[in-house]
Design an enzyme around this catalytic site. Structure first.
Site, PDB file in Angstrom:
ATOM      1  N   LYS A  96       0.874  -1.176   0.000  1.00 21.35           N
ATOM      2  CA  LYS A  96       0.000   0.000   0.000  1.00 21.35           C
ATOM      3  C   LYS A  96       0.906   1.220   0.000  1.00 21.35           C
ATOM      4  CE  LYS A  96      -3.822   2.246   2.381  1.00 21.35           C
ATOM      5  NZ  LYS A  96      -3.264   3.402   3.109  1.00 21.35           N
ATOM      6  N   GLY A 157      -8.273   9.706   9.042  1.00 24.60           N
ATOM      7  CA  GLY A 157      -8.653   9.844  10.443  1.00 24.60           C
ATOM      8  C   GLY A 157      -9.678  10.915  10.741  1.00 24.60           C
ATOM      9  N   ALA A 184      -9.519   5.983   3.588  1.00 21.61           N
ATOM     10  CA  ALA A 184      -9.330   7.170   4.423  1.00 21.61           C
ATOM     11  C   ALA A 184     -10.585   8.013   4.520  1.00 21.61           C
ATOM     12  CB  ALA A 184      -8.177   8.032   3.930  1.00 21.61           C
ATOM     13  N   GLY A 185     -10.885   8.442   5.745  1.00 27.09           N
ATOM     14  CA  GLY A 185     -11.986   9.359   5.989  1.00 27.09           C
ATOM     15  C   GLY A 185     -13.292   8.716   6.390  1.00 27.09           C
TER      16      GLY A 185
END
Length: 257
Positions: A96, A157, A184-185
């Site tokens: 990743k 985050g 993400a998010g």
């Protein structure tokens, strides 16, 4: 073919991170509840914070595929070096790829990202690039050798969910045959479900589970949300309308004078 990851079809569309849990035991229980197929591991962060080799043993005992992560890297050179270390430790070509460019938003540096992706792809790595929803960047990453794109929903985050659905829908339409993972998010199960409803192939979640009051319960909720969103997409949702459409026909209805 979408929904495959370098030729491998996963039994679950949920990927789960391994950082920020209150304890290794809670992390392991969260994975059991999530049914996740993939665990992402940040080589740099976990090497510094975890109890050495014992942490790696816990990760291996999860019984899931390991996706090492270049989190904390800010240049292509750093990311490539970290990827080499990860391949030696985990004996996998998967990586990743994160190359961070902005301190506050943790937005990727797209120039360094594409360069690192090209180098690693040429070296035989199977790259999962953390990127934005920019279509041009997506094209460049595919040209560099990536077969998967991992656009963010919101800053890492932040828990804001899908702040640019238009961009994510456009990416799905632009790359219909490429596996796409929202990364993400994500903050709530409905965010994960919505990503799957948009046609994404998987969702990667970490903070929303690890920092919840009850991480295993949130992991279970995310698993169910991903399944619901996927089924909803496959079922073929009705078209959105501006006006009402009666569900009960008026033809044949008795009218009282």
């Amino acid at each position: 073919m979408a929904n495959t990851f370098y030729g491998l079809r996963l039994p679950s569309a949920l990927m789960l991170g391994t950082a920020q849990y209150p304890s290794p035991a809670v992390m392991a229980q969260s994975f059991r509840e999530s049914g996740a197929s993939v665990a992402t591991v940040s080589l740099r962060r976990e090497s510094a914070e975890a109890a050495g080799q014992s942490f790696w043993e816990i990760i291996r005992e999860l019984g899931v595929l390991i996706l090492p992560n270049t989190a904390g890297c800010h240049t292509a050179k750093e990311a490539v070096t970290t990827a080499h270390m990860a391949r030696e430790i985990f004996d996998t070509a998967w990586i990743k790829l994160e190359v961070i460019g902005h301190a506050d938003t943790l937005q990727p540096d797209i120039f360094e990202l594409v360069e690192a992706a090209r180098i690693l792809s040429n070296e035989g790595f199977q790259v999962f690039p953390y990127t934005t929803d920019d279509l041009i960047v997506g094209e460049r990453l595919l040209e560099a050798g990536c077969q998967i794109l991992m656009p963010w929903a919101a800053p890492i985050g932040s828990g804001q969910g899908l702040i640019n659905e238009y961009g994510l829908r456009a990416m799905r339409a632009q790359f219909p045959d490429i596996s796409l993972v929202v990364d993400a998010g994500i903050g709530l199960p409905n965010h994960a479900a919505r990503a799957m409803e948009l046609g994404f192939d998987a969702v990667l979640v970490n903070s929303a589970v690890a920092r919840a009051d009850d991480p295993p319960a949130m992991a279970c909720a995310m698993m169910r949300a991903v399944e619901a969103g996927k089924l909803g997409r496959q079922a073929g949702p009705i078209a959105v309308r501006d006006m009402a459409e009666a569900s009960t026909p008026v033809i044949g209805k008795a009218f009282l004078s």
